[in-house]
Design an enzyme around this catalytic site. Sequence first.
Site, PDB file in Angstrom:
ATOM      1  N   LEU A  35       0.432   9.510   2.122  1.00 64.19           N
ATOM      2  CA  LEU A  35      -0.354   9.397   3.350  1.00 64.19           C
ATOM      3  C   LEU A  35      -1.723   8.798   3.045  1.00 64.19           C
ATOM      4  O   LEU A  35      -2.313   9.071   1.998  1.00 64.19           O
ATOM      5  CB  LEU A  35      -0.526  10.775   4.012  1.00 64.19           C
ATOM      6  CG  LEU A  35       0.764  11.547   4.310  1.00 64.19           C
ATOM      7  CD1 LEU A  35       0.467  12.717   5.240  1.00 64.19           C
ATOM      8  CD2 LEU A  35       1.835  10.663   4.897  1.00 64.19           C
ATOM      9  N   GLY A  41       3.483  11.727   0.015  1.00 66.29           N
ATOM     10  CA  GLY A  41       4.250  11.114   1.104  1.00 66.29           C
ATOM     11  C   GLY A  41       5.126   9.959   0.639  1.00 66.29           C
ATOM     12  O   GLY A  41       6.158   9.665   1.254  1.00 66.29           O
ATOM     13  N   ASN A  69       2.729  16.194  -4.984  1.00 64.03           N
ATOM     14  CA  ASN A  69       1.563  16.728  -5.707  1.00 64.03           C
ATOM     15  C   ASN A  69       0.514  17.319  -4.778  1.00 64.03           C
ATOM     16  O   ASN A  69      -0.626  17.539  -5.169  1.00 64.03           O
ATOM     17  CB  ASN A  69       0.928  15.609  -6.550  1.00 64.03           C
ATOM     18  CG  ASN A  69       0.454  14.448  -5.691  1.00 64.03           C
ATOM     19  OD1 ASN A  69       1.096  14.096  -4.719  1.00 64.03           O
ATOM     20  ND2 ASN A  69      -0.670  13.856  -6.043  1.00 64.03           N
ATOM     21  N   GLU A  70       0.901  17.610  -3.512  1.00 63.49           N
ATOM     22  CA  GLU A  70      -0.070  18.065  -2.523  1.00 63.49           C
ATOM     23  C   GLU A  70      -0.898  19.257  -3.010  1.00 63.49           C
ATOM     24  O   GLU A  70      -2.108  19.327  -2.770  1.00 63.49           O
ATOM     25  CB  GLU A  70       0.635  18.454  -1.206  1.00 63.49           C
ATOM     26  CG  GLU A  70       1.053  17.284  -0.334  1.00 63.49           C
ATOM     27  CD  GLU A  70       2.337  16.615  -0.763  1.00 63.49           C
ATOM     28  OE1 GLU A  70       2.851  16.929  -1.852  1.00 63.49           O
ATOM     29  OE2 GLU A  70       2.836  15.758  -0.016  1.00 63.49           O
TER      30      GLU A  70
HETATM   31  C1  LIG Z   1      -2.966  15.550   9.332  1.00 62.34           C
HETATM   32  C2  LIG Z   1      -2.422  16.618   8.424  1.00 62.34           C
HETATM   33  C3  LIG Z   1      -2.226  16.147   7.045  1.00 62.34           C
HETATM   34  C4  LIG Z   1      -1.452  17.096   6.142  1.00 62.34           C
HETATM   35  C5  LIG Z   1      -0.936  16.361   4.955  1.00 62.34           C
HETATM   36  C6  LIG Z   1       0.060  17.076   4.166  1.00 62.34           C
HETATM   37  C7  LIG Z   1       0.852  16.255   3.215  1.00 62.34           C
HETATM   38  C8  LIG Z   1       0.124  15.197   2.478  1.00 62.34           C
HETATM   39  C9  LIG Z   1       0.770  14.179   1.956  1.00 62.34           C
HETATM   40  C10 LIG Z   1       0.123  13.036   1.255  1.00 62.34           C
HETATM   41  O1  LIG Z   1       0.772  12.055   1.006  1.00 62.34           O
HETATM   42  S1  LIG Z   1      -1.535  13.122   0.820  1.00 62.34           S
HETATM   43  C11 LIG Z   1      -1.838  11.663  -0.164  1.00 62.34           C
HETATM   44  C12 LIG Z   1      -1.543  11.961  -1.577  1.00 62.34           C
HETATM   45  N1  LIG Z   1      -1.642  10.767  -2.391  1.00 62.34           N
HETATM   46  C13 LIG Z   1      -2.077  10.786  -3.636  1.00 62.34           C
HETATM   47  O2  LIG Z   1      -2.432  11.791  -4.180  1.00 62.34           O
HETATM   48  C14 LIG Z   1      -2.117   9.458  -4.327  1.00 62.34           C
HETATM   49  C15 LIG Z   1      -3.482   9.136  -4.813  1.00 62.34           C
HETATM   50  N2  LIG Z   1      -3.444   7.847  -5.486  1.00 62.34           N
HETATM   51  C16 LIG Z   1      -3.040   7.673  -6.767  1.00 62.34           C
HETATM   52  O3  LIG Z   1      -2.600   8.553  -7.449  1.00 62.34           O
HETATM   53  C17 LIG Z   1      -3.187   6.276  -7.315  1.00 62.34           C
HETATM   54  O4  LIG Z   1      -4.046   5.560  -6.474  1.00 62.34           O
HETATM   55  C18 LIG Z   1      -1.843   5.508  -7.440  1.00 62.34           C
HETATM   56  C19 LIG Z   1      -1.035   5.511  -6.146  1.00 62.34           C
HETATM   57  C20 LIG Z   1      -0.999   6.135  -8.568  1.00 62.34           C
HETATM   58  C21 LIG Z   1      -2.145   4.036  -7.835  1.00 62.34           C
HETATM   59  O5  LIG Z   1      -2.952   4.016  -8.963  1.00 62.34           O
HETATM   60  P1  LIG Z   1      -3.717   2.667  -9.353  1.00 62.34           P
HETATM   61  O6  LIG Z   1      -4.440   2.954 -10.620  1.00 62.34           O
HETATM   62  O7  LIG Z   1      -2.748   1.538  -9.360  1.00 62.34           O
HETATM   63  O8  LIG Z   1      -4.709   2.379  -8.156  1.00 62.34           O
HETATM   64  P2  LIG Z   1      -6.100   3.104  -7.810  1.00 62.34           P
HETATM   65  O9  LIG Z   1      -7.198   2.359  -8.492  1.00 62.34           O
HETATM   66  O10 LIG Z   1      -6.018   4.569  -8.068  1.00 62.34           O
HETATM   67  O11 LIG Z   1      -6.174   2.890  -6.236  1.00 62.34           O
HETATM   68  C22 LIG Z   1      -6.372   1.606  -5.693  1.00 62.34           C
HETATM   69  C23 LIG Z   1      -7.055   1.763  -4.361  1.00 62.34           C
HETATM   70  O12 LIG Z   1      -6.186   2.462  -3.478  1.00 62.34           O
HETATM   71  C24 LIG Z   1      -6.871   3.582  -2.902  1.00 62.34           C
HETATM   72  N3  LIG Z   1      -5.906   4.678  -2.651  1.00 62.34           N
HETATM   73  C25 LIG Z   1      -5.086   5.243  -3.529  1.00 62.34           C
HETATM   74  N4  LIG Z   1      -4.329   6.187  -2.948  1.00 62.34           N
HETATM   75  C26 LIG Z   1      -4.697   6.221  -1.629  1.00 62.34           C
HETATM   76  C27 LIG Z   1      -4.260   6.978  -0.505  1.00 62.34           C
HETATM   77  N5  LIG Z   1      -3.300   7.927  -0.592  1.00 62.34           N
HETATM   78  N6  LIG Z   1      -4.851   6.757   0.667  1.00 62.34           N
HETATM   79  C28 LIG Z   1      -5.824   5.814   0.795  1.00 62.34           C
HETATM   80  N7  LIG Z   1      -6.273   5.055  -0.243  1.00 62.34           N
HETATM   81  C29 LIG Z   1      -5.706   5.250  -1.439  1.00 62.34           C
HETATM   82  C30 LIG Z   1      -7.875   3.960  -3.964  1.00 62.34           C
HETATM   83  O13 LIG Z   1      -8.913   4.717  -3.430  1.00 62.34           O
HETATM   84  C31 LIG Z   1      -8.331   2.598  -4.438  1.00 62.34           C
HETATM   85  O14 LIG Z   1      -9.237   2.099  -3.473  1.00 62.34           O
HETATM   86  P3  LIG Z   1     -10.511   1.262  -3.908  1.00 62.34           P
HETATM   87  O15 LIG Z   1     -11.315   2.181  -4.776  1.00 62.34           O
HETATM   88  O16 LIG Z   1      -9.984   0.081  -4.637  1.00 62.34           O
HETATM   89  O17 LIG Z   1     -11.195   0.924  -2.617  1.00 62.34           O
END
Ligand SMILES: CCCCCCC/C=C/C(=O)SCCNC(=O)CCNC(=O)[C@H](O)C(C)(C)COP(=O)(O)OP(=O)(O)OC[C@H]1O[C@@H](n2cnc3c(N)ncnc32)[C@H](O)[C@@H]1OP(=O)(O)O
Length: 291
Positions: free
Chosen positions: A110, A155, A179-180
Site C-alpha cells: 500500500l 500489500g 511485514n505489517e
Molecule cells: C487505511 C488503513 C490502512 C491499514 C493498512 C494495513 C495493511 C498495510 C499494508 C501495506 O502494504 S503497508 C506498506 C508496507 N510496505 C513496505 O513496508 C515497503 C516499504 N518499502 C521497501 O521495503 C522498499 O522500498 C522496497 C519496496 C523493498 C524497494 O526498495 P528499493 O531499495 O528498491 O527502493 P527504496 O529506495 O526503498 O524506495 C524507492 C522510493 O519508493 C518509496 N516507497 C517505497 N515503498 C513505498 C510505499 N509502500 N509507499 C510509498 N512510497 C514508497 C521510497 O520512499 C522511495 O522514495 P524516494 O525516497 O525515492 O522519494
Amino acid sequence: MKMALRACLRTKPGLTALLSQLSCSGHAAARRAPALVAQRSSSSTSQKIKVDFDQSSGVAVMHMQSPPVNSLSLEFLTDVCIALEKLEMDKSCRGLVVTSSQPKVFSAGLDILDMYGKSPEHCAEFWKAVQEMWLKFYGSNMITIAAVNGSSPAGGCLLSMTCDYRIMADNPRYSIGLNETKLGIVAPFWFKDTMVNTVGHRATEMALQLGLLYSPAEALKIGLVDQLVHEDQVLTTATETMTKWLAIPGILNISYTCHFFHLWCCNLVCTICSCVCQVIAAKKIHLSQDF
Ligand SMILES: CCCCCCC/C=C/C(=O)SCCNC(=O)CCNC(=O)[C@H](O)C(C)(C)COP(=O)(O)OP(=O)(O)OC[C@H]1O[C@@H](n2cnc3c(N)ncnc32)[C@H](O)[C@@H]1OP(=O)(O)O
C-alpha cells in the site's frame, strides 16, 4: 480458496451482495478505462498499467508500471481494477499473468503516502479500493499467475497471494511477506486469512506475529511461493505454466471450488464469532476498569 470465492461470486447472490458492499466498482467505472481491442493480439495502456492480450492463447499479461516501486495508491489500484474488469468481461481471456515493469520490485504494498495525512473521505475510498482489488483478483474467473520479479512486501505480498500460482525470481536480495507488524500495523483479518489459505495457520502465525519478510528460498520452503526461477525467466515460466493450467477443463476447477467454498464459509463464521468475542472481552475490560 480463490476458487471458492469464484464459485461464491457466481452462485451465491446473497454473498455477492455482501461482498460487493466491501467493493467500490462505482469509483472504478467512473475513471478512464484502458481499451482492449478484439484482435489476435492487443495491447492497452493506462498511465500505470499495461496489458498485453494474446487472443490466440487467451492469456493476458498485466505489467505494473508505477514508478518507483508500484506502491498501491488509490489511482494505481483503480487502474488495476479497471483493467481487470475489462479482461474479466472478455470471455476469450482465460488466463492472466501479473508482473512488474519496475526493476527489483514487484510491488511495495500500500502506498504509505496515500494513507498518511489524508481526509477521512480519501482514506475510505482508498481502503475500499484495496478491498476491491483483493475481491477482483481472488474472485476472478481467470487463472491468475503472479510473476514476482522483485521484492513484494505487505500489500504486494497480498496481491501475489490472491493469484492461483506464484513464481518468484531466485534472487536473495528480494523478499516477500506480510511485514505489517514491523511497521506497527495490524494486518487486517482478510490479509491474515489469505495467508492462512496459502501457507497454513502455523506459518501465518509466525509470519504475522514477527512481521517476517522471507527470502525467495524461505518463501518457497513455507509455500508462500510455488516456484523459483532465474530472474530472466520469471515471465516466460509464468506463460508456460499458464498453458498447463489452461489445459485443465474449467469444470474441474468448479468442482474443487465446492470443497473450498465450504472451508471459506467456516472461516467466515469463525471470524465473525471471534469479532463478537473480542467486543465482549473489550467491554468486560472496560467495565472492570470502572471499578
Ligand atoms: C487505511 C488503513 C490502512 C491499514 C493498512 C494495513 C495493511 C498495510 C499494508 C501495506 O502494504 S503497508 C506498506 C508496507 N510496505 C513496505 O513496508 C515497503 C516499504 N518499502 C521497501 O521495503 C522498499 O522500498 C522496497 C519496496 C523493498 C524497494 O526498495 P528499493 O531499495 O528498491 O527502493 P527504496 O529506495 O526503498 O524506495 C524507492 C522510493 O519508493 C518509496 N516507497 C517505497 N515503498 C513505498 C510505499 N509502500 N509507499 C510509498 N512510497 C514508497 C521510497 O520512499 C522511495 O522514495 P524516494 O525516497 O525515492 O522519494
